[in-house]
Design an enzyme around this catalytic site. Structure first.
Site, PDB file in Angstrom:
ATOM      1  N   LYS A  57       0.845  -1.198   0.000  1.00  0.00           N
ATOM      2  CA  LYS A  57       0.000   0.000   0.000  1.00  0.00           C
ATOM      3  C   LYS A  57       0.880   1.249   0.000  1.00  0.00           C
ATOM      4  CE  LYS A  57      -3.744  -2.397   2.363  1.00  0.00           C
ATOM      5  NZ  LYS A  57      -4.344  -2.771   3.645  1.00  0.00           N
ATOM      6  N   GLN A  80      -4.905  -1.535   9.865  1.00  0.00           N
ATOM      7  CA  GLN A  80      -4.672  -2.836   9.225  1.00  0.00           C
ATOM      8  C   GLN A  80      -5.200  -3.951  10.131  1.00  0.00           C
ATOM      9  OE1 GLN A  80      -3.342  -3.346   6.063  1.00  0.00           O
ATOM     10  NE2 GLN A  80      -3.885  -5.488   6.398  1.00  0.00           N
ATOM     11  N   ASP A 117     -11.562   2.883   4.578  1.00  0.00           N
ATOM     12  CA  ASP A 117     -12.103   1.557   4.244  1.00  0.00           C
ATOM     13  C   ASP A 117     -13.621   1.509   4.446  1.00  0.00           C
ATOM     14  OD1 ASP A 117     -11.718  -0.862   3.074  1.00  0.00           O
ATOM     15  OD2 ASP A 117     -10.553  -1.738   4.694  1.00  0.00           O
TER      16      ASP A 117
END
Ligand code: NAP
Length: 284
Positions: A49, A93, A116
């Site tokens: 990422k 994460q 997200d």
């Protein structure tokens, strides 16, 4: 003829467009990634990422914590990032260690920085049929991939296997919002093959090799979200690709299907959040 849903090609197109969008900004977007512990898969994902973000001119900060970090410390860090003007997007994460309540940690993210789309605000918007700030990355990537290959969703029988908040639930809801007839399956579902054989579009997000040729109908669309190492250490997905691909009309490979689309969606979401925070959309 089976068509391979090529996530790598589409990712490259999306990233090239995004680079041009980012170049026009006054200051670079900033993506903050919170990483707890040394989970090898998480370390690889976070590095990928970061590398992808930096290629686009997005600043990426990885904030690392030891495995034994306290929940309150994580939440305190998130609150600082929420207030920090230069931070565009915050990603925690997953998975987090067991002593931490992941819901409390995710709930602490400001909805307009929730890259997200997992906070109660954004998922509530999604599930009530309203527009969240952004959609969860993997589901957004899956819908983007289907759209690119002109696969119609309206009126189709969609079967989703796996009911995680990250993939299964939001992708099912997004399919329903597009007027598909959706069936959700999970580890307690009975006669899975009977259900999957009815799918025009089958989305599998389990993390085990469970989809075989006898479970799919001719010419269906198969989207393999699962990603794990097989007994020989090879990266693989939920679907027996070799045999299912002989029957399916469209199929996504692992690697090279949904994985690259997830990263592309993360970058898209970061840039979208930047534009929302800077009122850039209203001038388009
Ligand atoms: P998850 O939290 O790992 O949960 C797995 C889901 O599969 C659960 O809903 C579980 O049912 C269901 N399940 C387990 N065994 C089953 C069986 N035998 N039959 C039917 N359903 C079964 O889900 P996730 O986080 O969405 O991850 C799923 C997979 O996708 C993993 O391999 C993950 O690495 C991968 N993934 C890939 C990407 C990508 O970008 N490619 C992104 C995210 C995740 P219960 O709810 O009943 O336990």
């Amino acid at each position: 003829m089976t068509t391979i849903l090529n996530g790598k090609n589409l990712r490259d197109i999306i990233l090239a467009d995004l680079k041009i969008r980012v170049e026009k900004f006054m200051a670079p977007p900033e993506l903050a990634v919170i990483l707890v512990g040394e989970n090898p898969a998480s370390l690889i994902y976070v590095n990928n990422k970061k590398k992808t973000a930096e290629k686009l001119g997005i600043v990426s900060h990885v904030i690392k914590f030891p495995q034994n970090v306290s929940e309150s410390n994580l939440i305190k860090t998130i609150k600082i990032l929420n207030e920090k003007k230069s931070t565009t997007a915050i990603l925690v994460q997953l998975p987090l260690p067991e002593h931490i309540d992941k819901f409390k940690v995710i709930d602490a993210i400001a909805p307009e920085k929730d890259v997200d789309g997992l906070t109660p605000y954004n998922s509530g918007k999604l599930f009530s049929g309203e527009k969240p700030f952004v959609y969860p990355c993997t589901p957004r990537g899956i819908l983007h991939l289907l759209e690119k290959y002109h696969i119609e969703i309206e009126g189709k029988n969609v079967v989703v296997i796996g009911r995680s908040n990250l993939v299964g639930k939001p992708v099912a809801q997004m399919m329903m919002n597009k007027n598909a007839t959706v069936t959700m399956c999970h580890s307690h579902s009975k006669n899975l093959a009977e259900i999957t054989k009815n799918a025009d579009i089958l989305i599998s997000a389990v993390g085990k090799k469970i989809i075989t040729e006898n479970m799919v109908k001719e010419n269906c669309v198969v989207v393999d979200v699962g990603i794990f190492k097989d007994e020989n250490g090879k990266t693989t997905g939920d679907v027996d690709f070799e045999n299912v691909s002989k029957k399916a009309g469209f199929i996504s490979p692992v690697p090279g299907g949904v994985g690259p689309m997830t990263i592309a969606s993360l970058m898209l979401n970061t840039v979208d959040l930047y534009e929302i925070q800077h009122n850039i959309n209203i001038f388009k």
